[in-house]
Design an enzyme around this catalytic site. Structure first.
Site, PDB file in Angstrom:
ATOM      1  N   ASP A  89      39.389  47.487  84.558  1.00 42.69           N
ATOM      2  CA  ASP A  89      39.022  48.860  84.900  1.00 42.69           C
ATOM      3  C   ASP A  89      37.908  48.811  85.943  1.00 42.69           C
ATOM      4  O   ASP A  89      37.522  47.735  86.419  1.00 42.69           O
ATOM      5  CB  ASP A  89      38.622  49.681  83.659  1.00 42.69           C
ATOM      6  CG  ASP A  89      37.381  49.125  82.949  1.00 42.69           C
ATOM      7  OD1 ASP A  89      36.637  48.330  83.546  1.00 42.69           O
ATOM      8  OD2 ASP A  89      37.176  49.490  81.776  1.00 42.69           O
ATOM      9  N   ARG A 181      44.830  49.613  80.215  1.00 39.00           N
ATOM     10  CA  ARG A 181      44.274  48.693  81.226  1.00 39.00           C
ATOM     11  C   ARG A 181      45.232  47.526  81.507  1.00 39.00           C
ATOM     12  O   ARG A 181      45.331  47.052  82.636  1.00 39.00           O
ATOM     13  CB  ARG A 181      42.914  48.173  80.767  1.00 39.00           C
ATOM     14  CG  ARG A 181      41.804  49.216  80.849  1.00 39.00           C
ATOM     15  CD  ARG A 181      40.489  48.654  80.354  1.00 39.00           C
ATOM     16  NE  ARG A 181      40.482  48.428  78.914  1.00 39.00           N
ATOM     17  CZ  ARG A 181      39.845  47.423  78.314  1.00 39.00           C
ATOM     18  NH1 ARG A 181      39.182  46.531  79.031  1.00 39.00           N
ATOM     19  NH2 ARG A 181      39.863  47.308  77.003  1.00 39.00           N
TER      20      ARG A 181
END
Length: 302
Positions: A89, A181
């Site tokens: 991220d 993610r």
């Protein structure tokens, strides 16, 4: 003798629109304090940077948490192409970059293998345990974390929007244990341009929707714990996908004591997991065994 819990015996669900920068357990602690409740928990962790629906259970409703965590959930998230990061991220350090950017058609084609039953490796910075320790603790200490792939059911994964050539907004409906993610990371690799998540929002989870949600600020603004308790949804809201049987007066004591007893059922199949109620009040969760209900979890009578 068991020590009596401090606080009020509150039961039900509070659906919070979690803000960015706050951990899920911090939200639970804050809500428990605001309602002065004895017991609370949540149904499905959101990363601190993520926003959206966090279902907080109080009291007897905590016994129904598995029925929410096991249910399908919907996430809307933004993938930034052109860089891979340590955390998958925007909070992590950049590991590698790429000048390549995918077209809409490229993305649509690449999404197909991410639907249905897939195998997914969790991010190195995740709460997965490795030899008794959290992966994110090991990763922060500089250790190379090798996590095993896990199965994940992806009901739906769609391209929603292209804000600019370097990013894409996607929406995913998936089962328990999904890491958005990881989807962004693996999609970026599949496209040959790398990728990571820059924004993530949970839209709904099982029976709960953001339309049911309130903010922590809105709860804080209410006068006293009783007014805040009025915002709770009933315990049985989390059981709407299970069939229901009715407990007659003659069976109530037996079920309350955790024993099998006769119930009234209509259209419930033998062996089905279901919940039992008496005069509309949940009594227990268990299995219907042909005229008899076998309780697995019994709710404490208010």
């Amino acid at each position: 003798m068991a020590r009596k819990r401090k606080g009020r015996p509150v039961s039900g669900w509070l659906i919070i629109d979690k803000p960015a920068g706050m951990g899920s357990t911090d939200v639970v602690s804050k809500c428990r304090w605001l309602l002065q409740a004895q017991k609370a928990g949540h149904a499905g962790t959101l990363d601190p940077a993520a926003t959206g629906l966090l279902a907080v259970a109080f009291g007897e409703a905590t016994k129904t948490i598995p029925y929410v965590t096991d249910a399908l959930k919907c996430y809307r998230f933004t993938v930034r192409f052109g860089a891979a990061t340590t955390t998958d991220d925007a909070e992590g350090e950049v590991l590698e970059t790429s000048d390549s950017r995918p077209s809409d058609a490229d993305i649509e084609a690449a999404l197909a293998p991410f639907r249905g039953q897939i195998s997914q490796v969790p991010p190195a910075f995740s709460a997965v345990k490795v030899a008794g320790e959290r992966a994110y603790d090991l990763a922060r200490d500089g250790e190379v974390v090798e996590l095993e792939a896990r199965p994940l059911w992806v009901e739906r994964l769609e391209l929603v929007e292209r804000p600019d050539p370097g990013s894409a907004v996607l929406e995913m409906v998936c089962g328990k244990g999904g890491y958005v993610r990881s989807i962004a990371r693996d999609l970026g690799r599949a496209l040959g341009c790398l990728g990571h998540v820059t924004a993530l929002r949970r839209v709904w989870s099982g029976p709960f929707d953001l339309e049911d949600a309130v903010t922590i600020a809105e709860i804080e603004a209410l006068e006293g714990p009783e007014a805040r308790e009025a915002q709770l949804l009933p315990l049985e809201t989390s059981l709407e996908d299970l069939p229901q049987v009715t407990v007659p007066e003659s069976s109530l004591v037996k079920l309350r004591n955790g024993n099998a007893a006769s119930v009234i059922a209509s259209g419930v199949e033998f062996g089905s997991e279901c919940w039992a109620s008496h005069k509309g009040v949940p009594v227990a969760i268990g299995r219907y065994m042909g005229g008899e209900f076998h309780p697995a979890r019994v709710f404490v009578a208010e």
